[in-house]
Scaffold this motif. Structure first.
Motif, short mmCIF file in Angstrom:
data_model
loop_
_atom_site.label_atom_id
_atom_site.label_comp_id
_atom_site.label_asym_id
_atom_site.label_seq_id
_atom_site.Cartn_x
_atom_site.Cartn_y
_atom_site.Cartn_z
N ALA A 137 0.83 -1.21 0.00
CA ALA A 137 0.00 0.00 0.00
C ALA A 137 0.86 1.26 0.00
CB ALA A 137 -0.94 0.00 1.21
N TRP A 140 1.38 3.68 -3.04
CA TRP A 140 0.34 4.58 -3.56
C TRP A 140 0.93 5.82 -4.22
CZ3 TRP A 140 0.06 9.64 -2.05
CH2 TRP A 140 0.71 10.00 -0.88
N ILE A 143 0.79 5.54 -7.87
CA ILE A 143 -0.50 5.16 -8.45
C ILE A 143 -1.29 6.40 -8.83
CG2 ILE A 143 -2.65 3.92 -8.06
CD1 ILE A 143 -0.21 2.12 -8.21
N PRO A 147 -5.17 6.49 -6.09
CA PRO A 147 -4.30 5.86 -5.09
C PRO A 147 -5.06 5.39 -3.85
CG PRO A 147 -4.02 8.25 -5.09
CD PRO A 147 -4.90 7.92 -6.25
N TYR A 150 -6.47 1.89 -4.15
CA TYR A 150 -5.36 0.94 -4.15
C TYR A 150 -4.96 0.58 -2.71
CZ TYR A 150 -0.57 -0.79 -4.61
OH TYR A 150 0.57 -1.53 -4.49
N VAL A 151 -4.88 1.58 -1.84
CA VAL A 151 -4.56 1.32 -0.43
C VAL A 151 -5.63 0.44 0.20
CG1 VAL A 151 -4.19 2.39 1.83
CG2 VAL A 151 -3.23 3.45 -0.22
N GLN A 191 -5.84 6.30 3.92
CA GLN A 191 -6.83 6.54 2.86
C GLN A 191 -7.47 7.91 3.01
OE1 GLN A 191 -9.53 3.04 2.25
NE2 GLN A 191 -8.07 1.99 3.57
N ILE A 194 -4.92 10.51 1.90
CA ILE A 194 -4.80 10.57 0.44
C ILE A 194 -6.00 11.27 -0.17
CG2 ILE A 194 -4.74 9.16 -1.64
CD1 ILE A 194 -3.14 7.09 -0.06
#
Length: 467
Positions: A137, A140, A143, A147, A150-151, A191, A194
């Motif tokens: 993770a 990220w 990504i 992102p 993805y996490v 998350q 982000i």
């Protein structure tokens, strides 16, 4: 102890800020030179001082391999913070430079995963696996444009092992339960971080100089490359086709097409004696027939290097039976067993394995088209990262776990009908239950679920695909 470790973590964050300020005083961006930390770096520091510090403190309390693993994770978060500082002071570099900037984080991620592989016999293997499965993770930062999801995906990959830690220690040691909650909260808060600061990907400065491979902004910006030359002039279709003759030819073509069915009236009739498939002698007259254009020939490629094959293994190492790298071997048998022993089958393909007697547990890892038959297991049978495997129990087994597996048939005996089957991230699973006449009834394991909020909690039920 946890409060002290949290304080130490906060002090390390403060020292990291001071180091970033001092190292950028020579010629970075104005913000860096003035010692100002960007908003999203400060928010990341709060993440380090919160759930990361709590996870580190609890890992120290647990000690052993978990503590060593946490030290690697601490190093990974530190490397990522340095990358965020660079991004906050610099513009996004080329892909090659970006790869070098991501290298420190990538290296530590590999070290975290390698630590789990080197300590498979650890009594805290589930802790190590939870971290190892979810540590990607931290990638990220590479990504885009999503992102955050993805996490979340990497966090879900650890759920199988975190649930096992909760199950094993729920009634034994609450510290391990707190460890799980602290570790999971890292990815949950990451998350949210982000989503607030890097919604579509890592945010780079729009005013600073372009980042360099050394990890920061260059002292003197290189001159911008010259602008590209003007595009080539448009092609003159009339001149390229021969001036007026091109237009004349096109008009003649359209006139012919407008004739409709009458266009075939100008074709010459070919009699049977002029057709090569009815008069083979024509093929030998006038020399060989002209051949059409040769098909495209692919460039010759270097022969792929053969995959390295490891020697097959079937041996007892302490209390573990190792069955590894077996290819197309039918009739593998382990008969001299004891209750404290375990069987670990790794990368066995197109083979069959029979385990006689009563043992502690069996693990199938990275196997394809393997058939397993065993008598009794007092612990658990695990199927991990496998494809098209079949498992048959002749006696009793309390739990069968299926994780990251595509294709698994489980044949139960009359004495094992109370067995619990736990599955995660798997597909094409079927359980075969014996009937009174000795035949089996095949029942698929649900793969699709529906989750609803009932006002106080989430309720998940299995669903069937309508069709």
């Amino acid at each position: 102890m946890a409060e002290l470790a949290g304080l130490v973590q906060r002090l390390e964050v403060a020292v990291g800020r001071l180091e970033a300020m001092s190292s950028s005083g020579g010629g970075g961006s104005p913000a860096a030179a003035s010692g100002v930390v960007s908003v999203y770096v400060e928010a990341y520091d709060n993440l380090l001082a919160g759930p990361v510090a709590q996870y580190t403190a609890l890992s120290q309390k647990i000690g052993g391999d978990v503590q060593k693993h946490a030290e690697l994770m601490k190093q990974a978060f530190s490397c990522q913070r340095q990358l965020l500082v660079t991004a906050s002071n610099s513009q996004k570099p080329s892909d090659s430079v970006l790869t070098s900037l991501l290298a420190p984080v990538s290296k530590v991620i590999q070290e975290v995963q390698a630590f789990r592989e080197k300590n498979r016999s650890s009594p805290l293997f589930n802790h190590l696996s939870a971290v190892s499965e979810s540590v990607p993770a931290l990638g990220w930062v590479a990504i885009a444009p999503k992102p955050g999801p993805y996490v979340k995906e990497m966090q879900d990959a650890a759920m199988f092992y975190t649930n096992r830690v909760l199950k094993d220690y729920k009634e034994k040691d609450k510290m391990h339960v707190e460890w799980v909650h602290a570790y999971v909260s890292i990815w949950t808060e990451l998350q949210a971080y982000i989503k607030q600061h890097h919604t579509t990907g890592l945010s780079w400065s729009k005013t600073g100089p372009v980042a360099s491979a050394s990890g920061g902004a260059p002292r003197g910006g290189a001159p911008a490359p010259p602008p590209p030359g003007p595009p080539p002039p448009p092609m003159d279709l009339d001149k390229s086709s021969g001036g007026d003759s091109g237009a004349t030819n096109r008009n003649a073509l359209f006139a012919s097409l407008n004739k409709g069915a009458d266009i075939t009236k100008g074709l010459k009739h070919v009699s049977d004696d002029q057709k090569t498939h009815k008069n083979p002698a024509l093929k030998t007259q006038g020399g060989p027939l002209p051949s059409g254009p040769k098909p495209f020939a692919a460039r010759p490629t270097a022969a792929a290097s053969p995959a390295r094959t490891l020697p097959p293994v079937l041996e007892l190492d302490g209390k573990k039976w190792k069955v590894e790298n077996q290819e197309g071997v039918q009739g593998l048998v382990i008969s001299d067993t004891e209750l404290k022993q375990v069987v670990y089958a790794f990368k066995c393909n197109n083979s069959t394995l029979q385990v006689k007697g009563k043992i502690n547990s069996i693990i199938l890892d990275n196997c394809k088209k393997l058939g397993l038959v065993f008598d009794d297991v007092v612990g658990i049978v695990e199927v991990i990262n496998c494809r098209d495997v079949k498992v048959q129990v002749m006696g009793k087994v309390p739990t069968i776990s299926i994780n990251k597996t595509d294709g698994c048939h489980v044949y139960l005996s009359k004495d094992s009908l109370s067995c619990e089957i736990v599955s995660a991230k798997s597909s094409e699973m079927n359980v075969l239950v014996p009937n009174k006449d000795g035949e089996y009834t095949e029942i698929p394991v649900p793969e699709q679920f529906k989750t609803v909020w009932d006002g106080s909690k989430l309720v998940t039920t299995a669903t069937e695909i309508a069709g």
